[in-house]
Motif scaffolding. Sequence first.
Motif, PDB file in Angstrom:
ATOM      1  N   GLY A 230       0.819  -1.212   0.000  1.00 41.66           N
ATOM      2  CA  GLY A 230       0.000   0.000   0.000  1.00 41.66           C
ATOM      3  C   GLY A 230       0.851   1.259   0.000  1.00 41.66           C
ATOM      4  N   GLY A 231       0.193   2.364  -0.125  1.00 39.31           N
ATOM      5  CA  GLY A 231       0.888   3.652  -0.131  1.00 39.31           C
ATOM      6  C   GLY A 231       0.675   4.384  -1.437  1.00 39.31           C
ATOM      7  N   THR A 232       1.159   5.618  -1.477  1.00 41.89           N
ATOM      8  CA  THR A 232       1.038   6.445  -2.677  1.00 41.89           C
ATOM      9  C   THR A 232       2.415   6.970  -3.053  1.00 41.89           C
ATOM     10  N   PRO A 233       2.963   6.591  -4.205  1.00 39.72           N
ATOM     11  CA  PRO A 233       2.401   5.596  -5.119  1.00 39.72           C
ATOM     12  C   PRO A 233       2.609   4.180  -4.588  1.00 39.72           C
ATOM     13  N   ALA A 234       1.834   3.240  -5.107  1.00 38.38           N
ATOM     14  CA  ALA A 234       1.993   1.839  -4.711  1.00 38.38           C
ATOM     15  C   ALA A 234       3.356   1.337  -5.160  1.00 38.38           C
ATOM     16  N   ASP A 235       3.871   0.365  -4.425  1.00 41.93           N
ATOM     17  CA  ASP A 235       5.198  -0.157  -4.725  1.00 41.93           C
ATOM     18  C   ASP A 235       5.174  -1.680  -4.590  1.00 41.93           C
ATOM     19  N   ILE A 236       6.170  -2.328  -5.168  1.00 43.42           N
ATOM     20  CA  ILE A 236       6.364  -3.774  -5.025  1.00 43.42           C
ATOM     21  C   ILE A 236       7.757  -3.981  -4.442  1.00 43.42           C
ATOM     22  N   PRO A 237       7.858  -4.093  -3.115  1.00 40.24           N
ATOM     23  CA  PRO A 237       9.172  -4.306  -2.496  1.00 40.24           C
ATOM     24  C   PRO A 237       9.829  -5.612  -2.929  1.00 40.24           C
ATOM     25  N   SER A 238       9.025  -6.647  -3.149  1.00 31.73           N
ATOM     26  CA  SER A 238       9.514  -7.923  -3.659  1.00 31.73           C
ATOM     27  C   SER A 238       8.407  -8.562  -4.486  1.00 31.73           C
ATOM     28  N   PRO A 239       8.760  -9.369  -5.486  1.00 32.05           N
ATOM     29  CA  PRO A 239       7.741  -9.920  -6.386  1.00 32.05           C
ATOM     30  C   PRO A 239       6.751 -10.818  -5.654  1.00 32.05           C
ATOM     31  N   GLY A 240       5.518 -10.820  -6.148  1.00 31.39           N
ATOM     32  CA  GLY A 240       4.494 -11.690  -5.595  1.00 31.39           C
ATOM     33  C   GLY A 240       3.789 -12.452  -6.700  1.00 31.39           C
ATOM     34  N   LEU A 241       2.616 -12.961  -6.382  1.00 31.01           N
ATOM     35  CA  LEU A 241       1.854 -13.815  -7.298  1.00 31.01           C
ATOM     36  C   LEU A 241       0.417 -13.319  -7.351  1.00 31.01           C
ATOM     37  N   ASN A 242      -0.332 -13.820  -8.293  1.00 32.04           N
ATOM     38  CA  ASN A 242      -1.771 -13.568  -8.298  1.00 32.04           C
ATOM     39  C   ASN A 242      -2.462 -14.793  -7.713  1.00 32.04           C
ATOM     40  N   TYR A 243      -2.635 -14.782  -6.408  1.00 39.07           N
ATOM     41  CA  TYR A 243      -3.311 -15.865  -5.690  1.00 39.07           C
ATOM     42  C   TYR A 243      -4.583 -15.340  -5.026  1.00 39.07           C
ATOM     43  N   ARG A 244      -5.185 -14.305  -5.614  1.00 40.36           N
ATOM     44  CA  ARG A 244      -6.406 -13.746  -5.025  1.00 40.36           C
ATOM     45  C   ARG A 244      -7.583 -14.711  -5.185  1.00 40.36           C
ATOM     46  N   LEU A 245      -8.563 -14.574  -4.291  1.00 38.33           N
ATOM     47  CA  LEU A 245      -9.817 -15.320  -4.392  1.00 38.33           C
ATOM     48  C   LEU A 245     -10.927 -14.335  -4.720  1.00 38.33           C
TER      49      LEU A 245
END
Length: 373
Positions: A230-245
Motif C-alpha cells: 500500500g501507499g502512494t504511489p503503490a510499490d512492489i518491495p519484492s515480487p508476488g503472485l496472483n493468488y487472489r480469491l
Amino acid sequence: MITGVPGTSGDGGAGAAGAGPIRLARPDVGADELAAISEVLESGQLTMGPWVETFEEALARAVGTAHAVAVSSGTAALHLAMLALGIGEGDEVIVPAYTFPATANAVELCRGRAVLVDVDPETFLVRPELVAEAVTPRTRAVLAVHLFGRPVEWEELQTAVPQDVPLVEDAAGALGARYRETACGALGLMACLSFHPRKIVTTGEGGAVTTDESELAASIRRLRHHGIAGGTPADIPSPGLNYRLADVLCALGVPQLERLESLLAARERVAGWYEERLAHIVGAPGVSEGDRHGWQAYVVTLDRRDEALAGLRAEGIEAQIGTYAVSALTAYRHRGSFPGADRAYARALALPFAGTMTEDEVDRVATALVRYA
C-alpha cells in the motif's frame, strides 16, 4: 437443495438395477449461496470487492485467529506460508510421508527440501518421535497435516522440535476440527485451509491462511496480490503472485461458514452410520479422546483395497484411494524408507461422504464394501 459435484477420478457407472450412482462428495449448498452469488453478480464487482473481507472475517471468527487471508486454493495457501517464512535454497521443512503432494510441493517450489517423515498407518498422522529424529540445523519449519480432518497429536509434536522451529498446520481438511479445546487452524504459527468441493465449506476452489501474527498476515496479503504494498504511489518491495480469491467465490463460502456447526453435525451423523455398519469389519477412522474430528473424508483401511475400489465403482459407487505415499511419486523417490506411509497408501479407501447422504446410501455402500473385507 442444489447439490454440486466436484471432479473426481471415480468412473461412476450405472450401479445396481434401479439405483443411481453415489458420488464421492456432494457440497451442501442451496438458496442462501445462490442469493449471495446473485448479489455479487448484480454489483458488477466480481473480484477485489467487499465479499473477500466478509469471508475472511467470518473465517477468522470460526477458527479463532486474529487474521485470515483468502487465497485461490489450499495449495496457494501452503506456497504463500512457505514464502512468508522465507523458505529457500538449503532450507528443510519436515512433511509427512503420507499426504496430498501439495504439502511437499509447496516446499520444493520455494527451492527448499521437503524432508519426509513416516506416519502411523492406522491414524494416517505423522509420528512425533520420528519428527524429532528428522530435525537438523537446517530445519526451518514443520508442516503438520490434520489428514482427512483428524487432529495431529499437537502437544507431542510441539515437544518433538526446538522452540525456534515453527509449526505450520496443513489444515486443508480440518475446518471445524478441534485439538482438545483449540480449533485446528489456530494451533500453529500459521495454518493453511482449503475450500475445494470435498471440504466441509467450499468456494469451488479456494483456500486461506490463518494466523495471529499481523506481520505474517500482511506479508501474505502482499504476496497474493503481486507483491503490491500500500501507499502512494503503490510499490512492489519484492515480487508476488496472483493468488487472489474472487468475490463471487467468497460469496459462495460466507453462508456456509455461518452454518459451519450444522454442516459438521451432519457429517458426524453420516460418520456414525458408517461406524455402526463397518467398525468391526474394516479399519474405521477415529479420533483421540478430547478431540473433534473434522470429517473432511471417511477413509477406511482394508487389505483388499484395490479389489474393493474396483468393485464399488462397478456398482456405481464412487470411491477413491485415501491419498498418496509421497515417496512413491517420481519427484520424491530415493528419500528413505517409509513403511507406515506405504501401508496406508496400499490399504486406505475413501468412501462416498457428505452431510447430504442418506442412511439408505450408506447402507448401499457398506453392503458393497463388506464383500471385500
